[in-house]
Structure formats: structure tokens, C-alpha cells
Design an enzyme around this catalytic site. Structure first.
Site, PDB file in Angstrom:
ATOM      1  N   LYS A   1    -107.367  24.604 139.587  1.00 30.36           N
ATOM      2  CA  LYS A   1    -107.264  24.335 141.186  1.00 30.36           C
ATOM      3  C   LYS A   1    -107.588  24.244 142.254  1.00 30.36           C
ATOM      4  CE  LYS A   1    -109.132  28.868 142.664  1.00 30.36           C
ATOM      5  NZ  LYS A   1    -109.806  28.226 143.906  1.00 30.36           N
ATOM      6  N   ASP A   2    -109.201  23.608 141.133  1.00 32.22           N
ATOM      7  CA  ASP A   2    -110.085  22.873 141.904  1.00 32.22           C
ATOM      8  C   ASP A   2    -109.687  20.878 141.492  1.00 32.22           C
ATOM      9  OD1 ASP A   2    -111.317  25.042 143.162  1.00 32.22           O
ATOM     10  OD2 ASP A   2    -112.824  25.116 140.723  1.00 32.22           O
TER      11      ASP A   2
ATOM     12  N   ARG B   1    -105.384  28.416 153.114  1.00 29.13           N
ATOM     13  CA  ARG B   1    -104.749  28.647 152.656  1.00 29.13           C
ATOM     14  C   ARG B   1    -103.979  30.645 152.681  1.00 29.13           C
ATOM     15  NH1 ARG B   1    -103.288  31.445 148.141  1.00 29.13           N
ATOM     16  NH2 ARG B   1    -105.216  31.030 146.872  1.00 29.13           N
ATOM     17  N   ARG B   2    -105.026  31.888 151.908  1.00 32.06           N
ATOM     18  CA  ARG B   2    -104.992  33.006 152.056  1.00 32.06           C
ATOM     19  C   ARG B   2    -104.826  33.405 153.277  1.00 32.06           C
ATOM     20  NH1 ARG B   2    -109.503  32.507 147.616  1.00 32.06           N
ATOM     21  NH2 ARG B   2    -108.134  32.496 145.590  1.00 32.06           N
TER      22      ARG B   2
ATOM     23  N   ARG C   1    -119.219  32.304 151.190  1.00 37.31           N
ATOM     24  CA  ARG C   1    -119.573  31.266 150.332  1.00 37.31           C
ATOM     25  C   ARG C   1    -120.582  32.054 149.533  1.00 37.31           C
ATOM     26  NH1 ARG C   1    -120.294  26.204 151.087  1.00 37.31           N
ATOM     27  NH2 ARG C   1    -120.043  26.098 148.958  1.00 37.31           N
TER      28      ARG C   1
ATOM     29  N   ARG D   1    -120.879  36.648 146.415  1.00 38.02           N
ATOM     30  CA  ARG D   1    -120.183  37.572 147.839  1.00 38.02           C
ATOM     31  C   ARG D   1    -119.814  38.937 147.881  1.00 38.02           C
ATOM     32  NH1 ARG D   1    -115.124  32.798 146.927  1.00 38.02           N
ATOM     33  NH2 ARG D   1    -116.479  31.830 144.874  1.00 38.02           N
TER      34      ARG D   1
ATOM     35  N   CYS E   1    -106.773  21.293 149.044  1.00 38.99           N
ATOM     36  CA  CYS E   1    -107.036  22.918 148.975  1.00 38.99           C
ATOM     37  C   CYS E   1    -107.115  23.045 150.778  1.00 38.99           C
ATOM     38  CB  CYS E   1    -107.843  22.912 148.048  1.00 38.99           C
ATOM     39  SG  CYS E   1    -107.261  22.367 146.340  1.00 38.99           S
TER      40      CYS E   1
END
Length: 354
Positions: free
Chosen positions: A105-106, A156-157, A174, A180, A273
Site C-alpha cells: 500500500k506504500d 481515507r480513513r 505520527r 503511536r 494515498c
């Protein structure tokens, strides 16, 4: 996402030798980021390659990428493409690395012309999840009181969740996975929960922190995941037939076709993204792929969705399927949503295996 930027020359590195077509010794050099999760993912690939080719030596090399070096600036504020891949690709192109292990996904949907995806491995849990603050009694995102702060660096989330739960607030978070979680767990911390990728938590042995899985079937408010989420992508030089042959046994055909369809959709919509585009693919039966997809405005007030079933038996059919779904979304009004979002910045928002 826009076409990958041209890689600049670097005087500190030797120029790419055009005669190099793969590992020149019996050692294959694997590149990865330095985070704990990235190293675990690289080790997964290392071990699979070693099992398939015990006669070959495989060595992991880790480096910090642009996205790793700045852990303060919100990801949507960066103006560079490929925050998680750029430096590693330098090593690939100058011959010091033979392959790079990425969270798929990156990876930008447009790679440098000298590079390609050599393999996509078996896909882990692709879903997003809620990780609730331990001191809170809530078991789902739907239970959170109005004004609760949800930690995520992904528009997106946040856009999809805001669409379902407009009373919640969102704040960038971050750092690597451990950092996190520390911010979430702090007694005086402002976050009620984090939204993360299930695969990342599972790979580092923190599946027990998952409070709720989020997908299209989640009662009360599911979201669709990022393109390629849960899969590992292995990047190699385009002309490196030797390394390509080593990767053959690592390719998972179902994951490959599903992820190629997802990446084709994203590429067609020209959404990096930073754009709220979610997907969910599911094999209904052999050769029959169902894709759910959504494009959402940043505030969650507008959305266009599609659910499409097609026969996908080859890479070409996977690419065509993603293109067709993207065209369906555009016909339904997705282009209006995308045009309203500022696409002048080349942004990467979904951080590595977030």
C-alpha cells in the site's frame, strides 16, 4: 497518483552499470526501511527466499526513508512523492540492492521505468481496525461519545469514518507503531482510539490490541481499506531476470491479481494515498473477483460507491477490471469529488502499514 518523479543523480553513488541484470555474486541484497514492522516484513521475505533457495545467501539492509526522518510534520503536509520508497529505489538502481520489500500500500502506482513489482506475496488481513484506549470501556467506534478524538494520519480513513460518525473529531498521529500506541495509552493523551491496519499489528505480535475490525460488513459503520493493504510488494529492476526467477515461488496468484486490479483502479483515478479512495476485494469463487470501492469527500459528506463482480484470470484482466471499476465510479460522479480535493500537492498520507 501522478507519475513517479525522475530519480536525481547522486554523486556519492556509482552510476548504474547497464550490464547488471541481477545479483553479481551469490549474495542477494534485500532493502527495507528501519522500522520494526518493516524489518519483520523483510525477514518474512528473507526466510521464504532462503527456504526456496538454500544455496543462495540473502542479506537484509535497512535504511531510513524521507517519511521516517520527519516524525513531526503531518503526512498530508509533505510535498514529495514516495516518502517510503524513494531512498530505497536509489539503492536498487545503483546496484547496491537487488530487491526491496515494501508494504504494497506504500508503493506508488507508477514506478520508475527501470523498476517493477517482481512479486506480491500471500495477503494477510487487509482490514483496518480500531484500537481503543485501554482505560475506556468502549468496544466499537459507534459507542464513542460525540467529540471523541480518533487518531489517524489517513484521510481515507478519516473521511469514511466521518461519513458514518460526523460527531467524531480526527487528529494526525505520527511515529512508528509503538510510538503511536504509547500516545494512545498515555493517561493524559487526547486520543480515544487509533485506526490502524490489522496486518501491521498482527505481524508485530500485537493482535491482542485490536478492539474492532472495520470492513464493509461491520455493523453500524464499516470502511474500505487502502489499495494493496495487507500484502507485501517486492520491487526489483525491470531487466533483472535472475532476481525475478528467485521470486517465482513467493508469488501468490490470487493476491497478485486482486492487488493489480486495486492498483489499476487507483492509477486510473489518479489518486494518491492522500485521496479518500477505499477498496475491498474478495474472491467469490475461482476466477470470480468482487470489488467494492468508494471515493469520499474529505469531510465525508459526499461519496460514490461501486460493487462489481468480474472474471479475472490473468494480469491483463486484473488491470482491465480495475480500469472498468474506476470508469464506473467516474460515471457516478467520482471525478467531481476528486476535482474538489486539492491535488496540486504530491502527498502520501497513508503511512507505512498504518
Amino acid at each position: 497518483m501522478a507519475t513517479h518523479e525522475q530519480l536525481p543523480s547522486t554523486s556519492s553513488r556509482p552510476p548504474l552499470d547497464p550490464t547488471i541484470t541481477g545479483p553479481t555474486t551469490n549474495t542477494v541484497n534485500i532493502g527495507t526501511r528501519r522500522s520494526k514492522l518493516a524489518l519483520i516484513q523483510a525477514q518474512i521475505v528473507h526466510d521464504a527466499l532462503k527456504a526456496a533457495h538454500p544455496e543462495t545467501e540473502f542479506k537484509i539492509h535497512a535504511m531510513a526513508t524521507m517519511g521516517d526522518k520527519n516524525q513531526v510534520t503531518p503526512l498530508h503536509s509533505f510535498g514529495a512523492k514516495s516518502l517510503w520508497t524513494f531512498e530505497l529505489e536509489h539503492g536498487l538502481l545503483d546496484g547496491s540492492l537487488d530487491l526491496i520489500v515494501h508494504s504494497l500500500k506504500d508503493m506508488p502506482t507508477q514506478l520508475p521505468p527501470q523498476c517493477k513489482i517482481g512479486a506480491i506475496t500471500s495477503r494477510e488481513n487487509a482490514r483496518d481496525v480500531v484500537v481503543m484506549k485501554p482505560s475506556l470501556p468502549y468496544k466499537s467506534i459507534a459507542e464513542l461519545p460525540a467529540g471523541s478524538v480518533v487518531g489517524t494520519s489517513s484521510v481515507r480513513r478519516s473521511a469514511q469514518i466521518a461519513r458514518k460518525f460526523p460527531s467524531l473529531k480526527f487528529k494526525d498521529v505520527r511515529g512508528n507503531l509503538g510510538t503511536r500506541l504509547e500516545k494512545l495509552d498515555a493517561e493524559d493523551g487526547e486520543y480515544a482510539c487509533l485506526i490502524l491496519a490489522a496486518a501491521g499489528l498482527e505481524r508485530v505480535g500485537l493482535a491482542d490490541r485490536i478492539t474492532q475490525h472495520l470492513d464493509s460488513k461491520t455493523p453500524g459503520g464499516g470502511i474500505l481499506h487502502a489499495v494493496g493493504q495487507g500484502a507485501l510488494g517486492i520491487e526489483i529492476r525491470s531487466d533483472d531476470t535472475k532476481t525475478q526467477s528467485l521470486l517465482t515461488k513467493l508469488i501468490d496468484n490470487d493476491a497478485l491479481l486482486a492487488c493489480l486490479a486495486e492498483r489499476s483502479l487507483l492509477r486510473t483515478l489518479e489518486g494518491g494515498c492522500s485521496v479518500p479512495i477505499g477498496v475491498e476485494t474478495e474472491w467469490i469463487e475461482k476466477g470470480k473477483l468482487l470489488m467494492r470501492s468508494i471515493v469520499v469527500s474529505l469531510d465525508g459528506t459526499e461519496a460514490v460507491e461501486a460493487e462489481t463482480l468480474a472474471e479475472v484470470l490473468s494480469e491483463k484482466e486484473a488491470e482491465e477490471f480495475g480500469l472498468a471499476v474506476a470508469q464506473d465510479l467516474i460515471a457516478k460522479g467520482a471525478s467531481n469529488i476528486l476535482q474538489a480535493i486539492n491535488l496540486t500537492k504530491d502527498v502520501v498520507v497513508d503511512g507505512p502499514a498504518a
